[in-house]
Scaffold this motif. Structure first.
Motif, mmCIF file in Angstrom:
data_model
loop_
_atom_site.group_PDB
_atom_site.id
_atom_site.type_symbol
_atom_site.label_atom_id
_atom_site.label_comp_id
_atom_site.label_asym_id
_atom_site.label_seq_id
_atom_site.Cartn_x
_atom_site.Cartn_y
_atom_site.Cartn_z
ATOM 1 N N UNK A 144 0.843 -1.183 0.000
ATOM 2 C CA UNK A 144 0.000 0.000 0.000
ATOM 3 C C UNK A 144 0.887 1.244 0.000
ATOM 4 N N UNK A 145 0.499 2.245 -0.807
ATOM 5 C CA UNK A 145 1.284 3.473 -0.942
ATOM 6 C C UNK A 145 0.384 4.689 -0.773
ATOM 7 N N UNK A 146 0.964 5.762 -0.254
ATOM 8 C CA UNK A 146 0.287 7.054 -0.259
ATOM 9 C C UNK A 146 0.513 7.670 -1.631
ATOM 10 N N UNK A 147 -0.553 8.093 -2.293
ATOM 11 C CA UNK A 147 -0.463 8.629 -3.649
ATOM 12 C C UNK A 147 0.395 9.895 -3.705
ATOM 13 N N UNK A 148 0.248 10.785 -2.739
ATOM 14 C CA UNK A 148 1.004 12.039 -2.782
ATOM 15 C C UNK A 148 2.508 11.812 -2.593
ATOM 16 N N UNK A 149 2.875 10.866 -1.750
ATOM 17 C CA UNK A 149 4.307 10.577 -1.541
ATOM 18 C C UNK A 149 4.929 9.978 -2.792
ATOM 19 N N UNK A 150 4.200 9.077 -3.445
ATOM 20 C CA UNK A 150 4.733 8.455 -4.659
ATOM 21 C C UNK A 150 4.809 9.444 -5.813
ATOM 22 N N UNK A 151 3.834 10.365 -5.909
ATOM 23 C CA UNK A 151 3.886 11.407 -6.933
ATOM 24 C C UNK A 151 5.086 12.315 -6.684
ATOM 25 N N UNK A 152 5.348 12.637 -5.428
ATOM 26 C CA UNK A 152 6.483 13.487 -5.064
ATOM 27 C C UNK A 152 7.796 12.814 -5.469
ATOM 28 N N UNK A 153 7.936 11.542 -5.122
ATOM 29 C CA UNK A 153 9.152 10.789 -5.489
ATOM 30 C C UNK A 153 9.291 10.659 -7.001
ATOM 31 N N UNK A 154 8.190 10.373 -7.671
ATOM 32 C CA UNK A 154 8.220 10.163 -9.125
ATOM 33 C C UNK A 154 8.582 11.450 -9.865
ATOM 34 N N UNK A 155 8.373 12.598 -9.222
ATOM 35 C CA UNK A 155 8.737 13.876 -9.855
ATOM 36 C C UNK A 155 10.227 14.167 -9.705
ATOM 37 N N UNK A 156 10.959 13.236 -9.108
ATOM 38 C CA UNK A 156 12.404 13.384 -8.977
ATOM 39 C C UNK A 156 12.856 13.992 -7.662
ATOM 40 N N UNK A 157 11.936 14.161 -6.748
ATOM 41 C CA UNK A 157 12.284 14.748 -5.453
ATOM 42 C C UNK A 157 12.519 13.656 -4.423
ATOM 43 N N UNK A 158 13.264 13.989 -3.413
ATOM 44 C CA UNK A 158 13.660 13.031 -2.394
ATOM 45 C C UNK A 158 12.984 13.367 -1.067
ATOM 46 N N UNK A 159 12.588 12.333 -0.341
ATOM 47 C CA UNK A 159 12.025 12.507 1.004
ATOM 48 C C UNK A 159 13.077 11.965 1.974
ATOM 49 N N UNK A 160 13.774 12.838 2.698
ATOM 50 C CA UNK A 160 14.788 12.358 3.638
ATOM 51 C C UNK A 160 14.181 11.417 4.692
ATOM 52 N N UNK A 161 14.988 10.517 5.185
ATOM 53 C CA UNK A 161 14.559 9.556 6.209
ATOM 54 C C UNK A 161 13.977 10.296 7.406
ATOM 55 N N UNK A 162 12.787 9.897 7.821
ATOM 56 C CA UNK A 162 12.135 10.499 8.972
ATOM 57 C C UNK A 162 11.343 11.770 8.674
ATOM 58 N N UNK A 163 11.387 12.234 7.428
ATOM 59 C CA UNK A 163 10.638 13.432 7.044
ATOM 60 C C UNK A 163 9.284 13.036 6.484
ATOM 61 N N UNK A 164 8.433 14.009 6.294
ATOM 62 C CA UNK A 164 7.103 13.786 5.768
ATOM 63 C C UNK A 164 6.868 14.730 4.583
ATOM 64 N N UNK A 165 5.771 14.525 3.875
ATOM 65 C CA UNK A 165 5.432 15.385 2.743
ATOM 66 C C UNK A 165 4.242 16.250 3.148
ATOM 67 N N UNK A 166 4.435 17.566 3.061
ATOM 68 C CA UNK A 166 3.410 18.525 3.441
ATOM 69 C C UNK A 166 2.665 18.998 2.207
ATOM 70 N N UNK A 167 1.361 19.164 2.334
ATOM 71 C CA UNK A 167 0.521 19.705 1.261
ATOM 72 C C UNK A 167 0.460 21.218 1.427
ATOM 73 N N UNK A 168 1.174 21.950 0.589
ATOM 74 C CA UNK A 168 1.172 23.407 0.676
ATOM 75 C C UNK A 168 -0.206 23.975 0.381
ATOM 76 N N UNK A 169 -0.996 23.255 -0.402
ATOM 77 C CA UNK A 169 -2.340 23.701 -0.765
ATOM 78 C C UNK A 169 -3.378 23.381 0.312
ATOM 79 N N UNK A 170 -2.970 22.671 1.354
ATOM 80 C CA UNK A 170 -3.854 22.282 2.455
ATOM 81 C C UNK A 170 -4.929 21.293 2.030
#
Length: 127
Positions: free
Chosen positions: A46-72
């Motif tokens: 199971x995957x979070x769609x926003x995290x996988x989209x972020x990774x697929x766009x070439x960006x990195x999520x450092x260990x222990x960090x999270x992905x924030x939705x700037x648009x809320x």
């Protein structure tokens, strides 16, 4: 999830794409968690769609960090609306009503947030 273009295409194909004039969110239109985050299953995982989209766009999520939705918008998967932050920063942003209201009402503020490093400026109650 090796093929980044395929992952991004998959995520985008399962989203309602809002026009830029209405924020430009890619709103996940399939399975969601009770909290409103998009989820999908691939290779029995199971995957979070926003995290996988972020990774697929070439960006990195450092260990222990999270992905924030700037648009809320928790269902948004648009990589331009996402930012990797520490858990502490994500919590500060979520609790800071000024930050949330500002980002919701002035979505172009995401560019300002990137320019200042994404830090939350706390309101000075002494003033």
């Amino acid at each position: 999830m090796a093929d980044k273009a395929a992952v991004l295409g998959y995520v985008r194909s399962r989203c309602i794409i809002w026009p830029a004039s209405e924020g430009g969110c890619w709103e996940w239109d399939y399975s969601k968690t009770p909290d409103g985050y998009g989820r999908f299953t691939a290779d029995k995982r199971s995957y979070y769609a926003h995290r996988e989209a972020y990774r697929a766009s070439g960006r990195r999520i450092p260990e222990g960090w999270t992905v924030d939705h700037l648009c809320q918008n928790r269902a948004c998967c648009n990589p331009e609306h996402l930012s990797s932050v520490t858990r502490a920063e994500n919590t500060r942003r979520a609790r800071n009503t000024y930050w949330s209201a500002f980002m919701r009402s002035h979505f172009s503020a995401q560019n300002v947030a990137r320019q200042i490093g994404g830090s939350v400026i706390e309101k000075d109650n002494a003033a």
